[in-house]
Design a protein around this motif. Structure first.
Motif, mmCIF file in Angstrom:
data_model
loop_
_atom_site.group_PDB
_atom_site.id
_atom_site.type_symbol
_atom_site.label_atom_id
_atom_site.label_comp_id
_atom_site.label_asym_id
_atom_site.label_seq_id
_atom_site.Cartn_x
_atom_site.Cartn_y
_atom_site.Cartn_z
ATOM 1 N N THR A 200 1.042 -1.299 0.021
ATOM 2 C CA THR A 200 -0.096 0.074 0.066
ATOM 3 C C THR A 200 1.009 1.095 0.085
ATOM 4 O OG1 THR A 200 -1.897 -1.247 1.333
ATOM 5 C CG2 THR A 200 -1.957 1.242 1.279
ATOM 6 N N LEU A 204 0.901 4.151 -2.840
ATOM 7 C CA LEU A 204 0.871 5.474 -2.425
ATOM 8 C C LEU A 204 1.834 6.351 -2.906
ATOM 9 C CD1 LEU A 204 -1.149 7.265 -0.788
ATOM 10 C CD2 LEU A 204 0.374 7.185 1.032
ATOM 11 N N LYS A 207 1.623 6.940 -6.258
ATOM 12 C CA LYS A 207 0.349 7.697 -6.849
ATOM 13 C C LYS A 207 -0.302 6.561 -7.705
ATOM 14 C CE LYS A 207 1.825 12.290 -6.409
ATOM 15 N NZ LYS A 207 2.036 13.413 -7.167
ATOM 16 N N LEU A 209 -2.296 4.169 -5.919
ATOM 17 C CA LEU A 209 -3.017 3.484 -4.808
ATOM 18 C C LEU A 209 -4.893 3.907 -5.213
ATOM 19 C CD1 LEU A 209 -3.650 1.835 -2.090
ATOM 20 C CD2 LEU A 209 -3.289 4.306 -0.859
ATOM 21 N N SER A 210 -5.434 2.870 -5.612
ATOM 22 C CA SER A 210 -6.978 2.915 -5.922
ATOM 23 C C SER A 210 -7.836 2.599 -4.561
ATOM 24 C CB SER A 210 -7.265 1.925 -6.892
ATOM 25 O OG SER A 210 -7.255 0.567 -6.441
ATOM 26 N N GLN A 211 -9.010 3.114 -4.827
ATOM 27 C CA GLN A 211 -10.001 2.834 -3.419
ATOM 28 C C GLN A 211 -10.105 1.419 -3.375
ATOM 29 O OE1 GLN A 211 -13.464 4.949 -4.003
ATOM 30 N NE2 GLN A 211 -14.115 4.241 -1.979
ATOM 31 N N GLN A 212 -10.294 0.563 -4.370
ATOM 32 C CA GLN A 212 -10.354 -0.872 -4.169
ATOM 33 C C GLN A 212 -9.099 -1.494 -3.573
ATOM 34 O OE1 GLN A 212 -13.226 -2.648 -4.841
ATOM 35 N NE2 GLN A 212 -11.899 -4.286 -3.771
ATOM 36 N N LEU A 214 -6.982 0.190 -1.422
ATOM 37 C CA LEU A 214 -7.063 0.599 -0.163
ATOM 38 C C LEU A 214 -8.187 -0.220 0.707
ATOM 39 C CD1 LEU A 214 -6.246 2.458 1.837
ATOM 40 C CD2 LEU A 214 -7.765 4.093 1.358
ATOM 41 N N GLN A 215 -9.251 -0.571 0.028
ATOM 42 C CA GLN A 215 -10.024 -1.446 0.717
ATOM 43 C C GLN A 215 -9.670 -2.896 0.958
ATOM 44 O OE1 GLN A 215 -13.186 -0.273 1.944
ATOM 45 N NE2 GLN A 215 -13.604 -2.335 2.755
ATOM 46 N N ASN A 216 -9.072 -3.394 0.010
ATOM 47 C CA ASN A 216 -8.313 -4.622 0.148
ATOM 48 C C ASN A 216 -7.583 -4.718 1.232
ATOM 49 O OD1 ASN A 216 -9.838 -5.688 -2.079
ATOM 50 N ND2 ASN A 216 -8.161 -5.315 -3.313
#
Length: 403
Positions: A200, A204, A207, A209-212, A214-216
């Protein structure tokens, strides 16, 4: 279970030897018969006959080396010493025992169970005394008997220490086995967490890092946290059980009660555990008004462990499960028989069931510490004994408690 080393308990031996020395002194017609013990260059009175003309007391001691005592010579030479009259013997007329008016002496060395010198057995008289052959033979016979007893004590000591080391090895293996899996899961969870965080962080920084993603990562952290919590809780629980096994509470909460009160208290405590399981509980006793002193909470804990063992391991496919507790009140001991009508304990397992982490030949569920804890409570805290009896039906445990 206790992991301290075996200490020889000589109390019963001293009492037995005192009586034997009484007979020896009477047969030899002397006022004094002694067993002297040597340890770290100190010689002391270990055992003695009871005679008002015997000036020696158990525990009297002095340094052995260059003491000039009769017994010093016997210990150093490991041979018989026969002195009919020290007052006319150039080698012995300055002997310290003469101050106690002991002018004749007959003594032999005694070896300990491991063949090292234990001390001496001797008789002394305040008058000149020619010791005849029967007296010498009796002294030799008693010496051999005492050495045999010391050898048996030494063998018991060796057997006890071997058992202690075996139990310690079993305990260490059991601890390792019980903690390895949850701790291994914790290490795996930490590794997974570190990997997810690093990935992660890398995304980051770049640049990407997708929302999915991050959710994972968050889901991974939640899952690993739950895994850590579950396994660390398991470790803590097992460590608490081990503490119960290894440590003894310092204070006792004994209560004076009658057999009837004891029975009612035990029934109320145990019945709660079986009332929805279809198990019948019978507690039987005689002389209901006899009083004694007992730590009822500890006794409840022991019987609860036995009951849990019956519930978990004994009553599979048993149509009418039954637990009986029979209490017998003797002059100096309370005997409690715990029996069930379950599947029983095989004769090959009788010597192992109190061993820590023992789960039986079928590797039964649980940690395998319950009976070890029961044994520890009875032997160390209640100062009694618990053993398993051979039984044609079910399991049979006998608890003996001093009153």
């Amino acid at each position: 279970m206790s992991l301290k080393m075996y200490q020889l308990d000589y109390d019963e031996l001293v009492q037995s030897w005192n009586k034997t020395l009484e007979v020896l002194a009477l047969f030899a017609d002397v006022p004094v018969a002694l067993v002297m013990k040597v340890e770290n260059n100190i010689i002391s009175v270990f055992s003695k006959n009871n005679n008002q003309d015997n000036p020696y007391e158990i525990g009297d001691s002095e340094e052995l080396e260059d003491s000039g005592l009769y017994c010093e010579h016997v210990v150093k030479t490991q041979n018989l010493l026969n002195i009919p009259n020290a007052l006319i013997d150039e080698d012995w007329k300055e002997n310290p025992d003469i101050k106690l008016n002991m002018i004749s002496y007959l003594g032999l060395p005694i070896c300990a169970g491991d063949t090292t010198p234990f001390g001496t057995i001797c008789i002394l008289d305040s008058k000149p005394h020619e010791y005849n052959e029967p007296v010498i033979k009796l002294l030799e016979t008693i010496k051999q008997s005492f050495e045999t007893q010391l050898k048996l004590l030494h063998q018991q000591k060796q057997a006890f220490e071997q058992q202690q080391f075996a139990e310690l090895a079993t305990l260490i293996r059991g601890i390792a086995h019980e903690l390895n899996t949850p701790l291994g899961n914790c290490i795996t969870a930490v590794d997974v967490t570190q990997l997810a965080v690093k990935e992660t962080q890398t995304r980051l920084i770049k640049k990407r890092l997708s929302q999915q993603a991050l959710q994972n990562t968050l889901e991974t952290l939640i899952n690993t946290n739950e895994l850590l919590d579950r396994n660390l809780t398991s470790c803590a629980y097992k460590v608490r059980i081990l503490q119960d096994l290894l440590y003894t509470k310092s204070q006792s909460s004994k209560t004076i009660m009658t057999l009837e009160q004891l029975s009612e208290s035990l029934y109320k405590h145990l019945e709660e555990q079986i009332k929805h399981r279809g198990i019948k509980l019978d507690i039987n006793y005689q002389n209901p008004h006899n009083q004694f002193e007992v730590d009822i909470d500890l006794l409840k804990q022991v019987l609860f462990i036995l009951l849990q063992n019956s519930i978990e391991h004994a009553f599979n496919n048993i149509a009418d499960p039954l637990i009986e507790i029979d209490i017998f009140d003797f002059d100096e001991v309370l005997k409690i028989h715990y029996t069930d009508n379950g599947t029983g304990i095989s004769s090959t397992e009788l010597s192992s069931i109190f061993t820590p982490f023992y789960k039986g030949k079928n590797n039964q569920s649980g940690i395998g510490l319950g009976l070890s804890i029961a044994k520890k409570i009875v032997s160390q805290q209640l100062q009694g004994d618990i053993c398993v009896q051979e039984s044609d039906v079910g399991a049979h445990f006998l608890i003996s408690l001093p009153k």
